[in-house]
Motif scaffolding. Structure first.
Motif, short mmCIF file in Angstrom:
data_model
loop_
_atom_site.label_atom_id
_atom_site.label_comp_id
_atom_site.label_asym_id
_atom_site.label_seq_id
_atom_site.Cartn_x
_atom_site.Cartn_y
_atom_site.Cartn_z
N VAL A 171 0.80 -1.23 0.00
CA VAL A 171 0.00 0.00 0.00
C VAL A 171 0.83 1.29 0.00
O VAL A 171 0.27 2.37 -0.15
CB VAL A 171 -0.97 0.03 1.23
N VAL A 172 2.17 1.15 0.17
CA VAL A 172 2.96 2.38 0.31
C VAL A 172 3.62 2.79 -1.01
O VAL A 172 3.52 2.09 -2.02
CB VAL A 172 4.02 2.25 1.43
N LYS A 180 9.70 -0.75 2.46
CA LYS A 180 8.95 -1.92 1.98
C LYS A 180 9.12 -2.10 0.47
O LYS A 180 9.39 -3.20 -0.01
CB LYS A 180 7.46 -1.78 2.35
N ASP A 238 -5.62 -1.89 2.01
CA ASP A 238 -5.68 -2.47 3.36
C ASP A 238 -6.91 -3.35 3.56
O ASP A 238 -6.84 -4.35 4.27
CB ASP A 238 -5.77 -1.34 4.41
N ASP A 256 1.50 -3.84 7.60
CA ASP A 256 1.80 -3.35 8.95
C ASP A 256 1.17 -4.35 9.93
O ASP A 256 -0.03 -4.64 9.85
CB ASP A 256 1.12 -1.98 9.05
N LYS A 268 -2.17 -4.18 11.80
CA LYS A 268 -3.46 -4.35 11.11
C LYS A 268 -4.04 -5.75 11.30
O LYS A 268 -5.11 -6.05 10.81
CB LYS A 268 -3.31 -4.00 9.62
N ARG A 276 -6.40 9.44 12.96
CA ARG A 276 -6.50 8.19 12.20
C ARG A 276 -5.44 7.24 12.74
O ARG A 276 -4.29 7.64 12.95
CB ARG A 276 -6.26 8.46 10.72
N GLN A 328 -3.84 2.99 12.33
CA GLN A 328 -3.78 1.80 11.47
C GLN A 328 -4.80 0.77 11.96
O GLN A 328 -5.11 -0.17 11.26
CB GLN A 328 -2.37 1.20 11.53
N PHE A 368 -4.88 3.11 4.51
CA PHE A 368 -3.78 4.00 4.17
C PHE A 368 -4.04 4.73 2.85
O PHE A 368 -3.75 5.91 2.72
CB PHE A 368 -2.49 3.18 4.08
N ASN A 393 2.56 8.27 11.92
CA ASN A 393 3.25 7.46 10.90
C ASN A 393 4.75 7.68 10.94
O ASN A 393 5.25 8.54 11.66
CB ASN A 393 2.69 7.78 9.51
N ASN A 442 6.70 7.33 5.43
CA ASN A 442 5.31 7.32 4.96
C ASN A 442 4.73 8.73 4.88
O ASN A 442 3.99 9.06 3.95
CB ASN A 442 4.43 6.46 5.88
N VAL A 497 5.80 1.24 12.99
CA VAL A 497 5.30 0.49 11.83
C VAL A 497 6.31 -0.61 11.56
O VAL A 497 7.48 -0.34 11.24
CB VAL A 497 5.15 1.37 10.56
N TYR A 510 6.51 -4.57 9.60
CA TYR A 510 5.80 -5.45 8.67
C TYR A 510 6.31 -6.88 8.80
O TYR A 510 7.35 -7.13 9.38
CB TYR A 510 6.10 -5.06 7.22
#
Ligand code: LMR
Length: 345
Positions: free
Chosen positions: A48-49, A55, A87, A105, A108, A184, A186, A207, A224, A228, A249, A251
């Motif tokens: 998603v990034v 990543k 996401d 992440d 999530k 907001r 995650q 995201f 974040n 990001n 964050v 992963y």
């Protein structure tokens, strides 16, 4: 003469067929074990990034290694920026083997297992090294294996880094400054508890929708990593940023078990070594990419940057301490112990 022409035609037709069907093309690795030679396979890696993040750099290293070592028999297609799945649907599509690798992440996954709240435990890890030590250790590996019931394998942890808070309302340097704001996150119970402890509200938003949510004022702020924040240009729609490093964050590379088991030995060895290569690069690049992103954010000058003093950090640490008691039963005293050991506490 006619017979000769027919024979020639059949011969060349057979030759073309043989050339076209030279290898079994599998997508998502349905080739099966027992075949020898590298299977012709297309592997999809969705995330998603943006591209200039740890990543994506890890994913690129993985692609380069696998394609080179397989002499192009394996193709790795990378889909950044939620361009294939976001996401909301990447995990389900991994379970269905529509995508073979994702690196979400970990926070999530708290809906699957509350122990994935570890990156959100306030001020637990000071740096990547400590977080890596936890996820590479016995407890971390156990948590990464906990999705096996869904047909999902957790392979390796990839770090991004510590998170910092941005918002549109006011400079933040003490817990009181959070009062009445909405952030907001995650997702996850611990992140929710952090904001409610600080007198703020929170909402989990994918995201890929975050920039617009910040721009339209659906939430006042978010937390974040520098990379990001910078790569998604959140500073364009935020006024203040506090360097907090209070949560992280992190992963892990997840794959579909059926896909993985369907690879023959030669193919799996290449893909596995590719994952190792991606892990090496993601782990090596995370710190410098975040440092670069921080410098860029300073240069752009869009957000006012607040760096907390050690005393101000202590005030936050004390304020958020009760969260540890609140979640001890759910996350586990053994997990806390392993995390504290990895963090050198
Ligand atoms: C976020 O949703 O803010 C991040 O977890 C995105 C990511 O994958 O780094």
């Amino acid at each position: 003469m006619k017979k000769f022409a027919l024979a020639l035609f059949l011969l060349s037709f057979g030759f073309i067929l043989a050339a076209c069907g030279g290898g079994e093309e599998t997508s998502g690795g349905s080739g099966g074990e027992g075949e020898s030679g590298v299977q012709e396979t297309t592997i999809k890696f969705s995330h998603v990034v943006a591209e200039n993040t740890p990543k994506h750099q890890g994913a690129l290293a993985m692609k380069e290694y696998i394609e080179k070592e397989s002499d192009g028999k394996i193709t790795v297609e990378i889909y950044p920026n939620s361009s294939l799945f976001g996401d909301q649907d990447e995990y389900q599509n991994l379970v269905s083997n529509n995508v073979q690798f994702i690196a979400p992440d970990l926070s999530k996954f708290v809906g699957n297992n509350p122990q994935f709240n570890v990156p959100s435990l306030p001020f637990m890890f000071d740096n990547d090294e400590e977080a890596i030590a936890f996820w590479d250790g016995e407890k971390g590996q156990e948590i990464l294996s906990s999705l096996e019931g869904d047909g999902v394998l957790g392979l390796k942890m990839w770090p991004n880094g510590g998170k910092h808070v941005t918002n549109n309302e006011r400079p933040i340097d003490s817990p009181d400054d959070f009062d009445g704001l909405k952030f907001r996150t995650q997702g996850g119970q611990v992140l929710e508890a952090i904001y409610s402890t600080l007198g703020a509200g929170s909402e989990s938003i994918p995201f890929g929708e975050l920039y617009t949510a910040l721009d339209q004022g659906v939430v006042d702020g978010q937390e974040n990593t520098f990379s990001n924040i910078e790569s998604k240009k959140f500073d364009e729609v935020q006024k203040h940023m506090t360097v907090m490093n209070h949560t992280r964050v992190d992963y892990a590379i997840f794959t579909n078990t059926d896909f993985w088991e369907g690879l023959n030995e030669e193919t799996k060895a290449i893909v596995e070594a590719g994952v190792e290569e991606g892990t090496k690069v993601a782990r090596e690049e995370a710190i410098s990419l975040n440092e670069k992103a921080y410098e860029l954010l300073k240069e752009r000058g869009e957000v006012e940057i607040i760096e907390l003093t050690p005393e101000q950090v202590e005030v936050f640490r004390t304020e958020l301490q009760p969260i540890y008691d609140e979640f001890e039963e759910e996350i586990g005293a053994d997990v806390y112990e392993a995390a504290r050991e990895a963090a050198g506490q």
